[in-house]
Design a protein around this motif. Sequence first.
Motif, short mmCIF file in Angstrom:
data_model
loop_
_atom_site.label_atom_id
_atom_site.label_comp_id
_atom_site.label_asym_id
_atom_site.label_seq_id
_atom_site.Cartn_x
_atom_site.Cartn_y
_atom_site.Cartn_z
N THR A 42 -34.73 51.46 -53.30
CA THR A 42 -36.05 52.09 -53.38
C THR A 42 -36.88 51.63 -52.21
N VAL A 43 -37.86 52.44 -51.85
CA VAL A 43 -38.90 52.01 -50.90
C VAL A 43 -40.14 52.82 -51.24
N ALA A 44 -41.27 52.14 -51.32
CA ALA A 44 -42.49 52.80 -51.77
C ALA A 44 -43.72 52.09 -51.23
N VAL A 45 -44.71 52.89 -50.88
CA VAL A 45 -45.99 52.36 -50.39
C VAL A 45 -47.09 53.11 -51.13
N SER A 46 -48.11 52.40 -51.57
CA SER A 46 -49.17 53.05 -52.35
C SER A 46 -49.84 54.14 -51.52
N GLN B 237 -50.35 54.77 -47.16
CA GLN B 237 -49.25 55.42 -46.44
C GLN B 237 -49.70 55.84 -45.05
N GLY B 238 -48.75 55.86 -44.12
CA GLY B 238 -49.07 56.26 -42.75
C GLY B 238 -49.59 55.13 -41.88
N ASN B 239 -49.51 53.88 -42.37
CA ASN B 239 -49.98 52.73 -41.60
C ASN B 239 -48.85 51.84 -41.11
N GLY B 240 -47.63 52.31 -41.20
CA GLY B 240 -46.50 51.54 -40.68
C GLY B 240 -45.87 50.58 -41.68
N ILE B 241 -46.36 50.56 -42.91
CA ILE B 241 -45.81 49.61 -43.90
C ILE B 241 -44.40 50.04 -44.32
N GLY B 242 -44.20 51.34 -44.53
CA GLY B 242 -42.86 51.82 -44.88
C GLY B 242 -41.84 51.46 -43.81
N ARG B 243 -42.24 51.62 -42.56
CA ARG B 243 -41.35 51.27 -41.46
C ARG B 243 -41.02 49.77 -41.48
N ASP C 76 -37.05 67.62 -50.13
CA ASP C 76 -38.42 68.05 -49.87
C ASP C 76 -39.36 66.88 -49.51
N ASN C 77 -38.81 65.69 -49.31
CA ASN C 77 -39.64 64.52 -48.99
C ASN C 77 -39.72 64.33 -47.47
N GLU C 78 -40.57 65.16 -46.84
CA GLU C 78 -40.62 65.17 -45.37
C GLU C 78 -41.05 63.83 -44.77
N LYS D 73 -38.03 61.48 -44.91
CA LYS D 73 -36.93 61.91 -44.02
C LYS D 73 -37.31 61.65 -42.56
N HIS D 74 -38.59 61.88 -42.23
CA HIS D 74 -39.07 61.62 -40.87
C HIS D 74 -38.91 60.14 -40.51
N LEU D 75 -39.33 59.28 -41.43
CA LEU D 75 -39.21 57.83 -41.20
C LEU D 75 -37.74 57.43 -41.00
N THR E 44 -35.16 59.24 -40.13
CA THR E 44 -34.57 59.81 -38.91
C THR E 44 -35.03 59.02 -37.70
N LYS E 45 -36.33 58.65 -37.69
CA LYS E 45 -36.84 57.86 -36.55
C LYS E 45 -36.16 56.51 -36.45
N LEU E 46 -35.74 55.97 -37.60
CA LEU E 46 -35.05 54.68 -37.60
C LEU E 46 -33.58 54.81 -37.23
C1 LIG Z 1 -41.81 57.21 -47.56
C2 LIG Z 1 -42.84 56.07 -47.49
C3 LIG Z 1 -42.21 54.80 -48.07
C4 LIG Z 1 -43.23 55.84 -46.03
O1 LIG Z 1 -44.14 54.76 -46.00
P1 LIG Z 1 -45.38 54.75 -44.98
O2 LIG Z 1 -45.95 53.38 -45.01
O3 LIG Z 1 -46.27 55.89 -45.26
O4 LIG Z 1 -44.60 55.03 -43.61
P2 LIG Z 1 -45.08 54.65 -42.16
O5 LIG Z 1 -46.57 54.53 -42.11
O6 LIG Z 1 -44.26 53.49 -41.71
O7 LIG Z 1 -44.72 55.97 -41.39
C5 LIG Z 1 -43.45 56.19 -40.91
C6 LIG Z 1 -43.43 57.57 -40.29
O8 LIG Z 1 -43.62 58.55 -41.31
C7 LIG Z 1 -44.74 59.37 -40.95
N1 LIG Z 1 -45.48 59.73 -42.13
C8 LIG Z 1 -46.04 58.91 -43.03
N2 LIG Z 1 -46.66 59.63 -43.98
C9 LIG Z 1 -46.48 60.93 -43.64
C10 LIG Z 1 -46.85 62.15 -44.23
N3 LIG Z 1 -47.57 62.19 -45.36
N4 LIG Z 1 -46.44 63.29 -43.63
C11 LIG Z 1 -45.72 63.26 -42.50
N5 LIG Z 1 -45.31 62.13 -41.90
C12 LIG Z 1 -45.70 60.98 -42.47
C13 LIG Z 1 -45.59 58.52 -40.08
O9 LIG Z 1 -46.41 59.34 -39.26
C14 LIG Z 1 -44.56 57.77 -39.29
O10 LIG Z 1 -44.03 58.56 -38.29
P3 LIG Z 1 -44.47 58.32 -36.77
O11 LIG Z 1 -43.99 56.93 -36.46
O12 LIG Z 1 -43.74 59.39 -36.05
O13 LIG Z 1 -45.95 58.44 -36.75
C15 LIG Z 1 -44.12 56.45 -48.28
O14 LIG Z 1 -44.58 57.70 -47.80
C16 LIG Z 1 -43.96 56.51 -49.77
O15 LIG Z 1 -44.04 55.50 -50.46
N6 LIG Z 1 -43.75 57.71 -50.31
C17 LIG Z 1 -43.64 57.89 -51.77
C18 LIG Z 1 -42.38 57.25 -52.30
C19 LIG Z 1 -41.16 57.77 -51.57
O16 LIG Z 1 -41.03 58.96 -51.34
N7 LIG Z 1 -40.27 56.84 -51.21
C20 LIG Z 1 -39.03 57.18 -50.52
C21 LIG Z 1 -37.98 57.60 -51.49
S1 LIG Z 1 -36.45 58.03 -50.67
#
Ligand SMILES: CC(C)(COP(=O)(O)OP(=O)(O)OC[C@H]1O[C@@H](n2cnc3c(N)ncnc32)[C@H](O)[C@@H]1OP(=O)(O)O)[C@@H](O)C(=O)NCCC(=O)NCCS
Length: 161
Positions: free
Chosen positions: A80-84, A88-94, A119-121, A124-126, A128-130
């Motif tokens: 699992t990986v999750a950010v409140s 989100q969008g602050n680099g914590i997921g990365r 459908d979790n764009e 998937k973006h994160l 793919t970038k990794l």
């Molecule tokens: C997926 C998740 C863990 C990413 O965490 P995050 O802290 O938002 O990710 P980051 O801030 O590190 O962003 C990583 C990239 O995703 C992009 N991103 C983050 N939120 C986004 C959004 N809502 N739409 C599009 N891109 C997004 C960021 O722009 C970044 O890309 P960039 O480096 O090209 O700018 C988070 O969105 C989340 O918890 N989602 C709900 C739970 C979930 O879906 N978990 C994954 C299950 S497989």
Amino acid sequence: MSGEATTPDGPIIVPLRWWHLPEAAALDARLFRETSWTQETFWAELAAPQREYSAVLDGNDRLLGYAGLAWSAAEADVQTVAVSTELQGNGIGRQLMLRLIEQAGNHGATSLLLEVRADNEPAKHLYTKLGFDRIAVRRGYYQPGNIDAHIMRLRPLHSRN
Ligand SMILES: CC(C)(COP(=O)(O)OP(=O)(O)OC[C@H]1O[C@@H](n2cnc3c(N)ncnc32)[C@H](O)[C@@H]1OP(=O)(O)O)[C@@H](O)C(=O)NCCC(=O)NCCS
């Protein structure tokens, strides 16, 4: 790895412990709704062998996110990986993903696998970038909703800082 790590924005990443689990289950319910994990599921994961879970905490020890890894021989899985939502969008997921990649390598894995909803764009973006590649699709894996799962793999494992 059990030490603390600082994210670019200040929160710290520490091992996930039992006292974080009520918050983890509440956050999981908000983020994953019908497929969320209960506290019992988190407990079972923490108790299972070959698991490593991380927590992201703010300055008041509030849980902002978490991630979990499982490994077996040369293969590791993102459990699992999750950010409140507000953070989100602050680099914590990365940061969490980089930690899982490092931990997988430390445990001898040579590839890291995960499943993500088609459908979790943002996710998937994160991934793919990794450097993760899509290697398979499981049709209608997520129910209800009949959403496909994409299986993604990172191989070989090396840091993408
Ligand atoms: C997926 C998740 C863990 C990413 O965490 P995050 O802290 O938002 O990710 P980051 O801030 O590190 O962003 C990583 C990239 O995703 C992009 N991103 C983050 N939120 C986004 C959004 N809502 N739409 C599009 N891109 C997004 C960021 O722009 C970044 O890309 P960039 O480096 O090209 O700018 C988070 O969105 C989340 O918890 N989602 C709900 C739970 C979930 O879906 N978990 C994954 C299950 S497989």
